[in-house]
Design a protein around this motif. Structure first.
Motif, PDB file in Angstrom:
ATOM      1  N   THR A  88     -20.354  41.161  30.943  1.00  0.00           N
ATOM      2  CA  THR A  88     -19.478  42.326  30.775  1.00  0.00           C
ATOM      3  C   THR A  88     -19.625  42.909  29.375  1.00  0.00           C
ATOM      4  O   THR A  88     -19.746  44.127  29.207  1.00  0.00           O
ATOM      5  N   GLU A  89     -19.635  42.043  28.379  1.00  0.00           N
ATOM      6  CA  GLU A  89     -19.775  42.537  27.009  1.00  0.00           C
ATOM      7  C   GLU A  89     -21.162  43.102  26.761  1.00  0.00           C
ATOM      8  O   GLU A  89     -21.326  44.111  26.088  1.00  0.00           O
ATOM      9  N   VAL A  95     -23.147  46.546  22.096  1.00  0.00           N
ATOM     10  CA  VAL A  95     -23.674  45.188  22.192  1.00  0.00           C
ATOM     11  C   VAL A  95     -25.155  45.239  22.564  1.00  0.00           C
ATOM     12  O   VAL A  95     -25.962  44.472  22.031  1.00  0.00           O
TER      13      VAL A  95
END
Length: 184
Positions: A88-89, A95
């Motif tokens: 998810t990140e 990211v």
């Protein structure tokens, strides 16, 4: 005692550098551009980071990796949750930018290579602990090294998020866990 003005300027610089990294990539993280984005003088940026690569490295570094700490049995659901959070990140543009910059920068910069190697060592050590617990509890049905487990679990997440600009479905995470021999 730390000067509060120095702390504020350092925070503003890092915030601006990370924003530029996200919006425009590593080439945009220059002393001049960061100073403009942060609304401070270029000399202030140089005072904190004399070399451009130091500034980029600081922008890319944040805190220690939050993943794979303190494994608990049963390992499969714990590891599934860890991979879900990581995936998810990793789907976030900032990211992805840092991940790709770290991989690319490590080719030419010993400092960035050290940062990459530190992250790899932390992940491998944490996965080693999880695999040991899984082996002890009988959840691990295959002989997989921590290095291979990291490659087999994290590599596809990087590929899906950074290369394909996609998200990682839960079904893929389950297939990855099956692939390293973690029983359901």
């Amino acid at each position: 005692m730390t000067d509060p003005r120095s702390t504020r300027s350092r925070t503003a610089i890092l915030t601006a550098a990370r924003a530029l990294l996200l919006k425009e990539g590593p080439a945009a993280v220059t002393h001049q551009r960061v100073a403009q984005e942060a609304g401070i003088g270029r000399a202030t940026v140089y005072r904190h980071w004399a070399q451009p690569e130091q500034l980029l490295l600081a922008a890319m570094s944040g805190s220690d990796l939050p993943y794979f700490r303190d494994p608990t049995p049963p390992v499969r659901p714990w590891l599934r949750d860890q991979l879900r959070a990581m995936a998810t990140e990793m789907a976030l543009p900032e990211v992805v930018a840092v991940t790709l910059t770290l991989m690319q920068g490590a080719v030419w910069s010993p400092q960035i290579a050290d940062q990459r190697n530190h992250a790899i060592a932390a992940i491998t050590d944490r996965l080693r602990a999880a695999l040991e617990i899984a082996a002890t509890t009988g959840e691990l049905t295959a002989d997989v090294s921590p290095d291979d487990a990291a490659s087999l679990l994290i590599g596809p997440l990087v590929y899906r998020t950074a290369m394909q600009a996609g998200t990682v479905p839960d079904a893929l995470i389950d297939r990855l866990l099956d692939g390293i021999g973690l029983s359901r």
